[in-house]
Design an enzyme around this catalytic site. Structure first.
Site, short mmCIF file in Angstrom:
data_model
loop_
_atom_site.label_atom_id
_atom_site.label_comp_id
_atom_site.label_asym_id
_atom_site.label_seq_id
_atom_site.Cartn_x
_atom_site.Cartn_y
_atom_site.Cartn_z
N SER A 46 20.26 -0.55 73.94
CA SER A 46 19.92 -0.90 72.57
C SER A 46 19.40 -2.33 72.52
CB SER A 46 21.17 -0.77 71.69
OG SER A 46 21.01 -1.54 70.53
N GLY A 47 18.49 -2.59 71.57
CA GLY A 47 18.01 -3.95 71.36
C GLY A 47 18.79 -4.66 70.26
N ARG A 99 18.60 4.46 77.05
CA ARG A 99 17.97 3.12 77.00
C ARG A 99 18.99 2.11 76.48
NH1 ARG A 99 17.09 2.27 71.64
NH2 ARG A 99 15.98 0.32 71.96
N SER A 139 19.60 -5.99 56.70
CA SER A 139 19.23 -4.59 56.56
C SER A 139 20.44 -3.68 56.31
CB SER A 139 18.46 -4.17 57.81
OG SER A 139 18.04 -2.86 57.73
C1 LIG Z 1 17.76 4.66 67.80
C2 LIG Z 1 17.49 3.75 66.67
O1 LIG Z 1 17.53 4.17 65.51
N1 LIG Z 1 17.22 2.47 66.98
C3 LIG Z 1 16.95 1.46 65.96
C4 LIG Z 1 17.67 0.17 66.31
O2 LIG Z 1 17.20 -0.31 67.55
P1 LIG Z 1 18.01 -0.25 68.92
O3 LIG Z 1 17.17 -1.09 69.88
O4 LIG Z 1 18.10 1.20 69.28
O5 LIG Z 1 19.37 -0.81 68.66
O6 LIG Z 1 17.38 -0.81 65.31
C5 LIG Z 1 15.98 -1.15 65.24
C6 LIG Z 1 15.83 -2.25 64.20
O7 LIG Z 1 16.20 -1.84 62.94
C7 LIG Z 1 15.14 0.09 64.90
O8 LIG Z 1 13.79 -0.25 64.92
C8 LIG Z 1 15.45 1.19 65.91
O9 LIG Z 1 14.80 2.37 65.56
MG LIG Z 2 16.11 -2.24 57.00
#
Ligand SMILES: CC(=O)N[C@H]1[C@@H](OP(=O)(O)O)O[C@H](CO)[C@@H](O)[C@@H]1O
Ligand SMILES: [Mg+2]
Length: 555
Positions: A517-518, A515, A67
Protein backbone atom coordinates in the site's frame (compact mmCIF):
# COMPACT_ATOMS: atom_id res chain seq x y z
CA UNK A 1 18.30 33.78 -0.57
CA UNK A 2 19.09 37.15 0.94
CA UNK A 3 19.72 37.85 4.64
CA UNK A 4 16.29 39.31 5.24
CA UNK A 5 14.54 36.29 3.69
CA UNK A 6 16.69 33.89 5.70
CA UNK A 7 15.97 35.51 9.02
CA UNK A 8 12.23 35.66 8.24
CA UNK A 9 12.24 31.93 7.53
CA UNK A 10 14.26 31.07 10.63
CA UNK A 11 12.00 33.15 12.85
CA UNK A 12 8.76 31.63 11.60
CA UNK A 13 10.11 28.07 11.42
CA UNK A 14 11.09 28.19 15.08
CA UNK A 15 7.39 28.57 15.96
CA UNK A 16 6.63 25.16 14.38
CA UNK A 17 9.04 22.53 15.73
CA UNK A 18 9.02 18.99 14.36
CA UNK A 19 7.23 16.62 16.77
CA UNK A 20 9.78 14.23 18.33
CA UNK A 21 10.04 10.85 16.60
CA UNK A 22 7.68 11.79 13.77
CA UNK A 23 8.41 10.61 10.22
CA UNK A 24 6.35 12.01 7.34
CA UNK A 25 5.94 10.81 3.78
CA UNK A 26 4.09 12.57 0.93
CA UNK A 27 2.58 9.18 -0.07
CA UNK A 28 -0.12 8.49 -2.63
CA UNK A 29 -2.00 11.68 -1.85
CA UNK A 30 -0.07 14.08 0.37
CA UNK A 31 0.85 13.96 4.05
CA UNK A 32 -1.63 12.37 6.44
CA UNK A 33 -1.36 11.77 10.18
CA UNK A 34 -3.05 12.44 13.48
CA UNK A 35 -3.90 16.15 13.34
CA UNK A 36 -1.97 16.92 16.53
CA UNK A 37 1.28 16.06 14.72
CA UNK A 38 0.79 18.16 11.63
CA UNK A 39 1.47 21.84 12.41
CA UNK A 40 5.11 21.71 11.37
CA UNK A 41 4.17 19.73 8.24
CA UNK A 42 1.52 22.15 6.99
CA UNK A 43 3.79 25.12 7.75
CA UNK A 44 6.50 23.55 5.58
CA UNK A 45 4.10 22.56 2.82
CA UNK A 46 3.02 26.22 2.81
CA UNK A 47 6.63 27.18 2.02
CA UNK A 48 6.75 24.48 -0.66
CA UNK A 49 3.54 25.78 -2.26
CA UNK A 50 4.93 29.31 -2.43
CA UNK A 51 8.14 28.05 -4.09
CA UNK A 52 6.15 25.99 -6.59
CA UNK A 53 4.05 29.05 -7.40
CA UNK A 54 7.17 31.14 -8.01
CA UNK A 55 8.79 28.47 -10.15
CA UNK A 56 5.72 27.87 -12.32
CA UNK A 57 4.62 31.54 -12.30
CA UNK A 58 1.13 30.23 -11.60
CA UNK A 59 -1.37 29.87 -8.82
CA UNK A 60 -0.94 26.74 -6.69
CA UNK A 61 -3.58 25.05 -4.51
CA UNK A 62 -3.14 23.77 -0.98
CA UNK A 63 -5.83 21.58 0.55
CA UNK A 64 -6.08 20.59 4.20
CA UNK A 65 -7.94 17.28 4.36
CA UNK A 66 -7.54 13.63 5.26
CA UNK A 67 -10.32 12.46 2.95
CA UNK A 68 -11.92 9.24 4.27
CA UNK A 69 -9.61 8.89 7.31
CA UNK A 70 -11.05 9.16 10.80
CA UNK A 71 -11.92 12.62 12.09
CA UNK A 72 -8.90 12.87 14.40
CA UNK A 73 -6.56 12.69 11.39
CA UNK A 74 -5.81 15.46 8.98
CA UNK A 75 -3.54 15.99 6.02
CA UNK A 76 -2.27 18.33 3.35
CA UNK A 77 -1.78 18.09 -0.39
CA UNK A 78 -0.91 20.45 -3.23
CA UNK A 79 -2.56 21.13 -6.56
CA UNK A 80 -0.27 22.01 -9.47
CA UNK A 81 -1.07 24.80 -11.99
CA UNK A 82 -3.13 22.43 -14.19
CA UNK A 83 -5.31 21.65 -11.17
CA UNK A 84 -3.84 18.13 -11.07
CA UNK A 85 -1.68 16.61 -8.33
CA UNK A 86 1.72 18.09 -7.41
CA UNK A 87 4.36 16.94 -9.89
CA UNK A 88 5.96 13.71 -8.70
CA UNK A 89 9.43 15.19 -9.19
CA UNK A 90 8.88 17.48 -6.17
CA UNK A 91 7.69 14.71 -3.84
CA UNK A 92 11.17 13.73 -2.56
CA UNK A 93 11.83 17.39 -1.67
CA UNK A 94 8.45 17.56 0.08
CA UNK A 95 9.53 14.53 2.14
CA UNK A 96 12.91 16.03 3.11
CA UNK A 97 11.32 19.36 3.99
CA UNK A 98 8.66 17.76 6.20
CA UNK A 99 11.31 15.77 8.07
CA UNK A 100 14.00 18.48 8.51
CA UNK A 101 14.89 18.25 12.23
CA UNK A 102 15.32 21.99 13.02
CA UNK A 103 14.96 25.47 11.46
CA UNK A 104 18.64 25.63 10.39
CA UNK A 105 18.55 22.35 8.48
CA UNK A 106 15.23 23.44 6.98
CA UNK A 107 16.85 26.64 5.76
CA UNK A 108 19.80 24.70 4.34
CA UNK A 109 17.46 22.35 2.45
CA UNK A 110 15.52 25.30 1.06
CA UNK A 111 18.66 27.12 0.00
CA UNK A 112 20.03 24.04 -1.81
CA UNK A 113 16.70 23.36 -3.52
CA UNK A 114 16.19 26.94 -4.64
CA UNK A 115 19.65 26.88 -6.22
CA UNK A 116 19.17 23.47 -7.83
CA UNK A 117 15.79 24.41 -9.31
CA UNK A 118 17.00 27.85 -10.26
CA UNK A 119 14.23 29.60 -8.35
CA UNK A 120 15.17 33.25 -8.07
CA UNK A 121 13.26 34.48 -5.07
CA UNK A 122 14.14 38.15 -5.25
CA UNK A 123 13.39 38.72 -8.92
CA UNK A 124 10.33 36.47 -9.07
CA UNK A 125 6.75 37.62 -9.39
CA UNK A 126 4.84 37.21 -6.15
CA UNK A 127 3.58 33.74 -5.34
CA UNK A 128 -0.12 33.04 -4.89
CA UNK A 129 -1.49 30.01 -3.09
CA UNK A 130 -5.22 29.20 -2.89
CA UNK A 131 -6.14 27.51 0.38
CA UNK A 132 -9.01 25.17 1.10
CA UNK A 133 -9.94 22.90 3.98
CA UNK A 134 -12.58 20.29 4.74
CA UNK A 135 -14.85 20.29 7.80
CA UNK A 136 -12.42 18.68 10.27
CA UNK A 137 -12.24 20.65 13.54
CA UNK A 138 -8.43 20.69 13.36
CA UNK A 139 -8.53 22.43 9.97
CA UNK A 140 -8.66 25.98 11.26
CA UNK A 141 -5.49 25.82 13.38
CA UNK A 142 -3.65 23.99 10.64
CA UNK A 143 -4.72 26.62 8.14
CA UNK A 144 -3.15 29.34 10.28
CA UNK A 145 0.16 27.44 10.38
CA UNK A 146 -0.03 27.00 6.60
CA UNK A 147 -0.52 30.74 6.08
CA UNK A 148 2.58 31.40 8.20
CA UNK A 149 4.54 29.03 5.95
CA UNK A 150 3.38 30.71 2.76
CA UNK A 151 4.02 34.25 3.97
CA UNK A 152 7.48 33.35 5.23
CA UNK A 153 8.44 33.51 1.54
CA UNK A 154 8.63 37.25 0.93
CA UNK A 155 5.87 38.68 -1.22
CA UNK A 156 3.84 35.45 -1.30
CA UNK A 157 0.11 35.68 -0.70
CA UNK A 158 -2.28 33.11 0.72
CA UNK A 159 -5.89 33.37 -0.47
CA UNK A 160 -8.18 31.54 1.90
CA UNK A 161 -11.10 30.09 -0.10
CA UNK A 162 -12.75 28.68 3.03
CA UNK A 163 -14.29 25.26 3.53
CA UNK A 164 -14.32 23.42 0.19
CA UNK A 165 -14.35 19.95 -1.27
CA UNK A 166 -10.91 18.89 -2.51
CA UNK A 167 -12.07 18.90 -6.16
CA UNK A 168 -13.51 22.42 -5.81
CA UNK A 169 -10.08 23.71 -4.86
CA UNK A 170 -8.44 21.85 -7.76
CA UNK A 171 -11.10 23.25 -10.10
CA UNK A 172 -10.43 26.80 -8.87
CA UNK A 173 -6.68 26.45 -9.41
CA UNK A 174 -7.20 25.17 -12.95
CA UNK A 175 -9.74 27.89 -13.77
CA UNK A 176 -7.68 30.69 -12.27
CA UNK A 177 -4.59 29.68 -14.25
CA UNK A 178 -6.69 29.65 -17.43
CA UNK A 179 -7.81 33.20 -16.65
CA UNK A 180 -11.39 32.10 -15.88
CA UNK A 181 -13.27 33.43 -12.85
CA UNK A 182 -12.76 30.90 -10.11
CA UNK A 183 -15.16 31.40 -7.22
CA UNK A 184 -17.26 28.71 -5.60
CA UNK A 185 -20.34 30.22 -7.25
CA UNK A 186 -18.67 29.97 -10.66
CA UNK A 187 -18.11 26.29 -9.96
CA UNK A 188 -21.81 25.71 -9.20
CA UNK A 189 -22.91 27.81 -12.17
CA UNK A 190 -20.76 25.84 -14.60
CA UNK A 191 -21.85 22.44 -13.33
CA UNK A 192 -25.54 23.25 -13.11
CA UNK A 193 -25.68 25.02 -16.48
CA UNK A 194 -24.08 22.08 -18.27
CA UNK A 195 -26.28 19.62 -16.35
CA UNK A 196 -29.36 21.50 -17.57
CA UNK A 197 -27.95 21.54 -21.08
CA UNK A 198 -27.59 17.73 -21.07
CA UNK A 199 -31.17 17.38 -19.81
CA UNK A 200 -32.41 19.65 -22.60
CA UNK A 201 -31.04 17.19 -25.14
CA UNK A 202 -32.41 13.98 -23.62
CA UNK A 203 -33.92 12.00 -26.54
CA UNK A 204 -37.72 12.38 -26.62
CA UNK A 205 -38.43 8.66 -26.30
CA UNK A 206 -36.31 8.38 -23.17
CA UNK A 207 -37.45 11.52 -21.37
CA UNK A 208 -40.89 9.94 -20.97
CA UNK A 209 -39.40 6.78 -19.40
CA UNK A 210 -40.05 6.42 -15.75
CA UNK A 211 -36.62 7.12 -14.27
CA UNK A 212 -37.13 8.09 -10.63
CA UNK A 213 -36.36 11.76 -10.07
CA UNK A 214 -35.39 11.05 -6.48
CA UNK A 215 -31.84 10.50 -5.33
CA UNK A 216 -30.66 9.89 -1.76
CA UNK A 217 -27.09 10.92 -0.99
CA UNK A 218 -24.87 9.94 1.94
CA UNK A 219 -22.64 12.98 2.54
CA UNK A 220 -20.22 11.08 4.86
CA UNK A 221 -20.84 13.83 7.45
CA UNK A 222 -18.27 15.82 5.52
CA UNK A 223 -18.01 18.83 3.27
CA UNK A 224 -19.67 17.27 0.20
CA UNK A 225 -23.14 17.00 1.72
CA UNK A 226 -23.03 20.64 2.77
CA UNK A 227 -22.15 21.75 -0.76
CA UNK A 228 -24.76 19.51 -2.34
CA UNK A 229 -27.40 21.13 -0.12
CA UNK A 230 -26.49 24.44 -1.78
CA UNK A 231 -26.69 23.00 -5.29
CA UNK A 232 -29.93 21.09 -4.88
CA UNK A 233 -32.00 24.23 -4.37
CA UNK A 234 -31.12 25.24 -7.93
CA UNK A 235 -32.29 22.06 -9.65
CA UNK A 236 -35.40 21.72 -11.78
CA UNK A 237 -35.34 17.98 -12.41
CA UNK A 238 -34.11 15.79 -9.53
CA UNK A 239 -35.00 15.88 -5.86
CA UNK A 240 -32.00 15.15 -3.68
CA UNK A 241 -32.35 13.99 -0.10
CA UNK A 242 -28.94 14.60 1.51
CA UNK A 243 -28.27 12.56 4.64
CA UNK A 244 -25.23 12.49 6.92
CA UNK A 245 -24.72 16.12 6.20
CA UNK A 246 -22.48 16.99 9.14
CA UNK A 247 -24.55 16.17 12.21
CA UNK A 248 -22.73 12.88 12.89
CA UNK A 249 -19.06 11.93 13.13
CA UNK A 250 -17.18 12.33 9.85
CA UNK A 251 -16.56 9.02 8.02
CA UNK A 252 -17.83 6.90 10.92
CA UNK A 253 -19.99 4.16 9.42
CA UNK A 254 -20.67 6.44 6.45
CA UNK A 255 -19.10 7.54 3.18
CA UNK A 256 -17.95 6.07 -0.12
CA UNK A 257 -14.95 4.24 1.34
CA UNK A 258 -17.10 2.53 3.99
CA UNK A 259 -19.86 1.63 1.53
CA UNK A 260 -17.47 0.27 -1.09
CA UNK A 261 -15.39 -1.79 1.34
CA UNK A 262 -18.10 -3.06 3.72
CA UNK A 263 -20.94 -3.35 1.18
CA UNK A 264 -23.53 -2.52 3.87
CA UNK A 265 -25.87 0.46 4.28
CA UNK A 266 -24.31 3.60 5.75
CA UNK A 267 -25.75 5.22 8.88
CA UNK A 268 -29.18 6.92 8.38
CA UNK A 269 -30.18 4.47 5.63
CA UNK A 270 -32.53 1.58 6.23
CA UNK A 271 -35.19 -0.78 4.93
CA UNK A 272 -37.47 2.09 3.89
CA UNK A 273 -34.89 3.02 1.24
CA UNK A 274 -34.86 -0.42 -0.41
CA UNK A 275 -34.67 -0.20 -4.18
CA UNK A 276 -34.09 3.59 -4.28
CA UNK A 277 -31.18 5.15 -6.16
CA UNK A 278 -28.58 6.09 -3.53
CA UNK A 279 -25.09 7.58 -3.76
CA UNK A 280 -22.27 8.03 -1.28
CA UNK A 281 -19.50 10.64 -1.20
CA UNK A 282 -16.27 10.38 0.79
CA UNK A 283 -15.12 12.89 3.44
CA UNK A 284 -13.65 15.42 0.99
CA UNK A 285 -16.02 14.54 -1.88
CA UNK A 286 -13.54 13.29 -4.44
CA UNK A 287 -14.94 9.76 -4.47
CA UNK A 288 -18.41 8.67 -5.54
CA UNK A 289 -20.18 5.32 -5.50
CA UNK A 290 -23.83 4.45 -6.03
CA UNK A 291 -25.80 1.72 -4.34
CA UNK A 292 -29.27 0.39 -3.72
CA UNK A 293 -30.43 -1.06 -0.41
CA UNK A 294 -31.54 -4.71 -0.64
CA UNK A 295 -34.98 -5.67 0.65
CA UNK A 296 -35.11 -6.70 4.31
CA UNK A 297 -31.36 -6.53 4.73
CA UNK A 298 -28.61 -4.12 5.68
CA UNK A 299 -26.73 -5.25 2.56
CA UNK A 300 -26.49 -3.25 -0.63
CA UNK A 301 -26.03 -3.70 -4.35
CA UNK A 302 -22.88 -1.68 -4.95
CA UNK A 303 -22.45 0.32 -8.15
CA UNK A 304 -18.78 1.17 -7.93
CA UNK A 305 -16.24 3.29 -9.82
CA UNK A 306 -15.88 0.63 -12.52
CA UNK A 307 -19.58 0.87 -13.28
CA UNK A 308 -19.55 4.67 -13.27
CA UNK A 309 -16.70 4.45 -15.76
CA UNK A 310 -18.68 1.97 -17.87
CA UNK A 311 -21.73 4.25 -17.87
CA UNK A 312 -19.64 7.22 -18.98
CA UNK A 313 -17.92 5.07 -21.64
CA UNK A 314 -21.21 3.82 -23.11
CA UNK A 315 -22.61 7.34 -23.30
CA UNK A 316 -19.51 9.02 -24.72
CA UNK A 317 -18.98 6.26 -27.28
CA UNK A 318 -22.60 6.62 -28.37
CA UNK A 319 -22.24 10.38 -28.79
CA UNK A 320 -19.01 10.03 -30.76
CA UNK A 321 -20.77 7.49 -32.99
CA UNK A 322 -23.64 9.92 -33.68
CA UNK A 323 -21.20 12.74 -34.30
CA UNK A 324 -19.32 10.69 -36.87
CA UNK A 325 -22.56 10.34 -38.80
CA UNK A 326 -23.85 7.48 -40.91
CA UNK A 327 -21.26 5.17 -42.43
CA UNK A 328 -22.06 6.30 -45.97
CA UNK A 329 -18.47 6.72 -47.05
CA UNK A 330 -19.15 10.34 -47.96
CA UNK A 331 -18.80 11.99 -44.58
CA UNK A 332 -15.53 13.57 -43.67
CA UNK A 333 -13.65 11.04 -41.55
CA UNK A 334 -10.37 12.96 -41.63
CA UNK A 335 -10.28 13.29 -37.84
CA UNK A 336 -11.18 10.31 -35.68
CA UNK A 337 -11.09 11.34 -32.02
CA UNK A 338 -9.53 8.71 -29.78
CA UNK A 339 -11.51 7.38 -26.82
CA UNK A 340 -9.67 5.41 -24.16
CA UNK A 341 -10.37 4.15 -20.66
CA UNK A 342 -7.87 3.73 -17.85
CA UNK A 343 -8.18 1.38 -14.88
CA UNK A 344 -5.96 -0.21 -12.25
CA UNK A 345 -5.55 -3.89 -11.43
CA UNK A 346 -8.28 -3.44 -8.76
CA UNK A 347 -10.88 -2.95 -11.50
CA UNK A 348 -13.27 -5.87 -11.48
CA UNK A 349 -12.32 -8.26 -14.30
CA UNK A 350 -15.92 -8.26 -15.54
CA UNK A 351 -15.73 -4.49 -16.10
CA UNK A 352 -12.54 -4.79 -18.13
CA UNK A 353 -14.07 -7.55 -20.28
CA UNK A 354 -17.19 -5.45 -20.77
CA UNK A 355 -15.23 -2.37 -21.84
CA UNK A 356 -13.13 -4.41 -24.26
CA UNK A 357 -16.29 -5.93 -25.72
CA UNK A 358 -17.50 -2.39 -26.35
CA UNK A 359 -14.44 -2.08 -28.55
CA UNK A 360 -12.63 0.32 -26.24
CA UNK A 361 -8.93 0.54 -25.59
CA UNK A 362 -8.38 -0.28 -21.90
CA UNK A 363 -5.08 0.81 -20.33
CA UNK A 364 -3.86 -0.36 -16.93
CA UNK A 365 -1.71 1.79 -14.63
CA UNK A 366 -0.38 1.43 -11.09
CA UNK A 367 -2.70 2.49 -8.23
CA UNK A 368 -2.96 6.24 -7.56
CA UNK A 369 -4.84 8.90 -9.44
CA UNK A 370 -1.67 10.61 -10.59
CA UNK A 371 -0.87 7.61 -12.80
CA UNK A 372 -4.38 7.17 -14.18
CA UNK A 373 -4.76 10.88 -14.90
CA UNK A 374 -1.47 11.03 -16.79
CA UNK A 375 -2.45 8.08 -18.99
CA UNK A 376 -5.98 9.37 -19.65
CA UNK A 377 -4.52 12.67 -20.89
CA UNK A 378 -3.07 10.77 -23.88
CA UNK A 379 -6.53 10.39 -25.49
CA UNK A 380 -8.92 12.93 -27.03
CA UNK A 381 -11.43 11.62 -24.51
CA UNK A 382 -9.79 9.72 -21.65
CA UNK A 383 -11.98 8.24 -18.92
CA UNK A 384 -10.32 6.97 -15.76
CA UNK A 385 -11.67 5.50 -12.56
CA UNK A 386 -10.43 3.56 -9.59
CA UNK A 387 -12.87 0.90 -8.38
CA UNK A 388 -13.29 2.94 -5.19
CA UNK A 389 -15.00 5.74 -7.11
CA UNK A 390 -12.25 8.25 -7.79
CA UNK A 391 -12.10 9.27 -11.43
CA UNK A 392 -13.05 11.71 -14.14
CA UNK A 393 -13.07 12.35 -17.89
CA UNK A 394 -10.40 14.35 -19.71
CA UNK A 395 -10.87 16.10 -23.06
CA UNK A 396 -7.91 17.18 -25.18
CA UNK A 397 -7.74 20.85 -26.20
CA UNK A 398 -7.43 19.74 -29.83
CA UNK A 399 -10.62 17.77 -29.68
CA UNK A 400 -12.55 20.56 -27.97
CA UNK A 401 -11.45 23.14 -30.56
CA UNK A 402 -12.42 20.74 -33.35
CA UNK A 403 -15.76 20.15 -31.66
CA UNK A 404 -16.49 23.88 -31.45
CA UNK A 405 -15.96 24.21 -35.21
CA UNK A 406 -17.92 21.05 -35.92
CA UNK A 407 -20.79 22.37 -33.80
CA UNK A 408 -21.11 25.43 -36.08
CA UNK A 409 -20.98 23.31 -39.24
CA UNK A 410 -23.53 20.81 -37.98
CA UNK A 411 -26.07 23.37 -36.81
CA UNK A 412 -27.22 23.74 -40.41
CA UNK A 413 -26.65 20.16 -41.48
CA UNK A 414 -27.82 17.54 -39.03
CA UNK A 415 -29.92 17.95 -35.93
CA UNK A 416 -28.78 14.67 -34.37
CA UNK A 417 -25.09 15.28 -34.99
CA UNK A 418 -25.42 18.84 -33.76
CA UNK A 419 -26.98 17.60 -30.52
CA UNK A 420 -24.21 15.04 -30.05
CA UNK A 421 -21.62 17.84 -30.37
CA UNK A 422 -23.53 19.97 -27.86
CA UNK A 423 -23.77 17.06 -25.42
CA UNK A 424 -20.04 16.34 -25.64
CA UNK A 425 -19.24 20.00 -25.05
CA UNK A 426 -21.61 20.05 -22.08
CA UNK A 427 -19.90 16.98 -20.57
CA UNK A 428 -16.51 18.68 -20.93
CA UNK A 429 -17.82 21.57 -18.81
CA UNK A 430 -19.82 19.51 -16.36
CA UNK A 431 -17.10 17.07 -15.42
CA UNK A 432 -14.22 18.38 -13.33
CA UNK A 433 -11.22 17.87 -15.58
CA UNK A 434 -8.74 18.84 -12.88
CA UNK A 435 -9.38 15.79 -10.69
CA UNK A 436 -12.02 13.19 -9.76
CA UNK A 437 -15.00 15.00 -8.24
CA UNK A 438 -17.96 13.31 -6.54
CA UNK A 439 -20.30 16.26 -7.11
CA UNK A 440 -19.64 16.83 -10.79
CA UNK A 441 -19.52 13.03 -11.30
CA UNK A 442 -22.90 12.69 -9.60
CA UNK A 443 -24.55 15.21 -11.91
CA UNK A 444 -23.05 13.51 -14.95
CA UNK A 445 -24.35 10.11 -13.80
CA UNK A 446 -27.81 11.61 -13.21
CA UNK A 447 -27.88 13.26 -16.64
CA UNK A 448 -26.77 10.07 -18.40
CA UNK A 449 -29.30 7.86 -16.58
CA UNK A 450 -32.02 10.30 -17.63
CA UNK A 451 -30.64 10.31 -21.20
CA UNK A 452 -30.66 6.51 -21.38
CA UNK A 453 -33.94 6.15 -19.49
CA UNK A 454 -32.21 3.74 -17.10
CA UNK A 455 -32.95 2.95 -13.47
CA UNK A 456 -30.04 2.17 -11.15
CA UNK A 457 -30.92 -1.52 -11.55
CA UNK A 458 -30.75 -1.39 -15.33
CA UNK A 459 -27.41 0.42 -15.06
CA UNK A 460 -26.12 -2.19 -12.62
CA UNK A 461 -26.97 -4.92 -15.13
CA UNK A 462 -24.44 -3.66 -17.69
CA UNK A 463 -22.34 -6.59 -16.47
CA UNK A 464 -22.17 -8.67 -13.34
CA UNK A 465 -19.17 -8.19 -11.07
CA UNK A 466 -16.95 -11.20 -10.51
CA UNK A 467 -16.81 -12.09 -6.82
CA UNK A 468 -13.69 -10.58 -5.25
CA UNK A 469 -11.93 -10.23 -1.92
CA UNK A 470 -9.41 -7.64 -0.75
CA UNK A 471 -7.29 -8.32 2.35
CA UNK A 472 -4.43 -6.55 4.15
CA UNK A 473 -1.34 -8.22 5.59
CA UNK A 474 1.07 -6.70 8.12
CA UNK A 475 4.60 -7.71 7.20
CA UNK A 476 8.08 -6.89 8.51
CA UNK A 477 8.94 -4.58 5.61
CA UNK A 478 6.39 -3.91 2.89
CA UNK A 479 8.94 -2.02 0.79
CA UNK A 480 10.55 -5.42 0.09
CA UNK A 481 7.66 -6.08 -2.31
CA UNK A 482 8.56 -4.82 -5.77
CA UNK A 483 6.08 -5.11 -8.61
CA UNK A 484 5.93 -4.51 -12.36
CA UNK A 485 3.34 -4.61 -15.18
CA UNK A 486 1.04 -2.13 -13.43
CA UNK A 487 1.44 -4.00 -10.14
CA UNK A 488 0.18 -7.31 -11.54
CA UNK A 489 3.51 -9.15 -11.16
CA UNK A 490 5.84 -9.34 -8.18
CA UNK A 491 9.56 -9.36 -9.01
CA UNK A 492 10.75 -9.38 -5.41
CA UNK A 493 10.81 -11.49 -3.21
CA UNK A 494 11.95 -14.08 -5.75
CA UNK A 495 9.64 -17.06 -6.12
CA UNK A 496 6.47 -15.54 -4.62
CA UNK A 497 4.91 -14.73 -8.02
CA UNK A 498 5.31 -18.36 -9.13
CA UNK A 499 3.68 -19.46 -5.87
CA UNK A 500 0.78 -17.02 -6.40
CA UNK A 501 0.35 -18.22 -9.99
CA UNK A 502 0.31 -21.86 -8.90
CA UNK A 503 -2.46 -21.04 -6.41
CA UNK A 504 -4.46 -18.89 -8.86
CA UNK A 505 -4.73 -21.51 -11.63
CA UNK A 506 -6.62 -23.80 -9.27
CA UNK A 507 -9.66 -21.46 -9.38
CA UNK A 508 -11.92 -20.93 -12.41
CA UNK A 509 -11.65 -17.26 -13.51
CA UNK A 510 -9.00 -16.85 -10.80
CA UNK A 511 -6.97 -13.62 -10.74
CA UNK A 512 -4.83 -12.46 -7.87
CA UNK A 513 -2.12 -9.89 -7.19
CA UNK A 514 -0.33 -8.32 -4.25
CA UNK A 515 1.24 -4.86 -3.81
CA UNK A 516 2.51 -2.70 -0.97
CA UNK A 517 0.00 0.00 0.00
CA UNK A 518 1.09 3.59 -0.58
CA UNK A 519 -1.03 4.91 2.29
CA UNK A 520 -0.90 2.23 5.02
CA UNK A 521 1.81 -0.01 6.39
CA UNK A 522 0.39 -3.17 4.83
CA UNK A 523 0.64 -5.40 1.78
CA UNK A 524 -2.70 -5.60 -0.03
CA UNK A 525 -3.98 -8.87 -1.50
CA UNK A 526 -6.67 -8.82 -4.19
CA UNK A 527 -8.33 -11.97 -5.48
CA UNK A 528 -11.13 -12.63 -7.92
CA UNK A 529 -12.78 -15.91 -8.91
CA UNK A 530 -16.05 -17.34 -10.22
CA UNK A 531 -17.61 -17.71 -6.74
CA UNK A 532 -17.28 -15.73 -3.50
CA UNK A 533 -16.03 -18.84 -1.66
CA UNK A 534 -13.33 -19.33 -4.28
CA UNK A 535 -12.28 -15.65 -4.19
CA UNK A 536 -12.08 -15.80 -0.36
CA UNK A 537 -10.12 -19.03 -0.42
CA UNK A 538 -7.66 -17.72 -3.04
CA UNK A 539 -7.14 -14.48 -1.09
CA UNK A 540 -6.56 -16.39 2.16
CA UNK A 541 -4.05 -18.75 0.56
CA UNK A 542 -2.13 -15.82 -0.87
CA UNK A 543 -2.15 -14.05 2.53
CA UNK A 544 -0.36 -17.14 3.88
CA UNK A 545 2.17 -16.96 1.03
CA UNK A 546 2.81 -13.29 1.82
CA UNK A 547 3.41 -14.12 5.48
CA UNK A 548 5.68 -16.99 4.52
CA UNK A 549 7.80 -14.93 2.09
CA UNK A 550 7.80 -11.61 3.95
CA UNK A 551 7.44 -12.49 7.62
CA UNK A 552 4.76 -11.36 10.07
CA UNK A 553 4.83 -7.69 10.96
CA UNK A 554 3.92 -6.05 14.23
CA UNK A 555 0.26 -5.21 14.39
C1 LIG B 1 -6.94 -0.41 -3.16
C2 LIG B 1 -7.25 1.03 -2.94
O1 LIG B 1 -8.42 1.40 -2.88
N1 LIG B 1 -6.20 1.86 -2.81
C3 LIG B 1 -6.37 3.29 -2.58
C4 LIG B 1 -5.38 3.76 -1.53
O2 LIG B 1 -4.06 3.53 -1.99
P1 LIG B 1 -3.09 2.38 -1.45
O3 LIG B 1 -1.75 2.71 -2.10
O4 LIG B 1 -3.70 1.09 -1.91
O5 LIG B 1 -3.08 2.46 0.03
O6 LIG B 1 -5.54 5.16 -1.33
C5 LIG B 1 -5.26 5.95 -2.51
C6 LIG B 1 -5.39 7.41 -2.13
O7 LIG B 1 -6.68 7.74 -1.73
C7 LIG B 1 -6.21 5.55 -3.65
O8 LIG B 1 -5.86 6.26 -4.80
C8 LIG B 1 -6.11 4.04 -3.87
O9 LIG B 1 -7.04 3.63 -4.83
MG1 LIG C 1 -11.11 11.60 -0.81
Amino acid sequence: MNQEQQSLLLRSASCFPLPPGAKFSYGTSGFRANASLLESTVFRVGILAALRSIQTRSVIGLMITASHNEVSDNGVKLADPSGGMLTQSWEPFADSLANAPDPHSLLQLLDDFVKKENIILEASPAAEVLLGRDTRPSGETLLEATKQGITSIMGATASDMGILTTPQLHWMVRAKNKGIEATEVNYYDQILASFRCLLDYVPQGNSSKNVSDKLIVDGADGVGGEKLEKMKTRLGYLTIDVRNCGDGVLNEGVGADFVQKEKVVPRSFGPADAGMRCASLDGDADRLVYFSVLLNSNKIDLVDGDKILSLFAVFLKEQLGILNGPEDGKSNKSYQPSLGVVQTAYANGASTDYLKQLGLEVALTPTGVKYLHEKAAEYDIGIYFEANGHGTVLFSDNFLSWLEIKKQELSLKSKDQHKAALRLLAVSRLINQAVGDALSGLFLVEAILKHMGWSIHKWNELYQDLPSRQLKVKVVDRTAVITENAETKVVNPAGIQEAIDAETVIYPKGRCFIRPSGTEDVVRVYAEASTQEAADSLANSVVRLVEQYLGFGRS
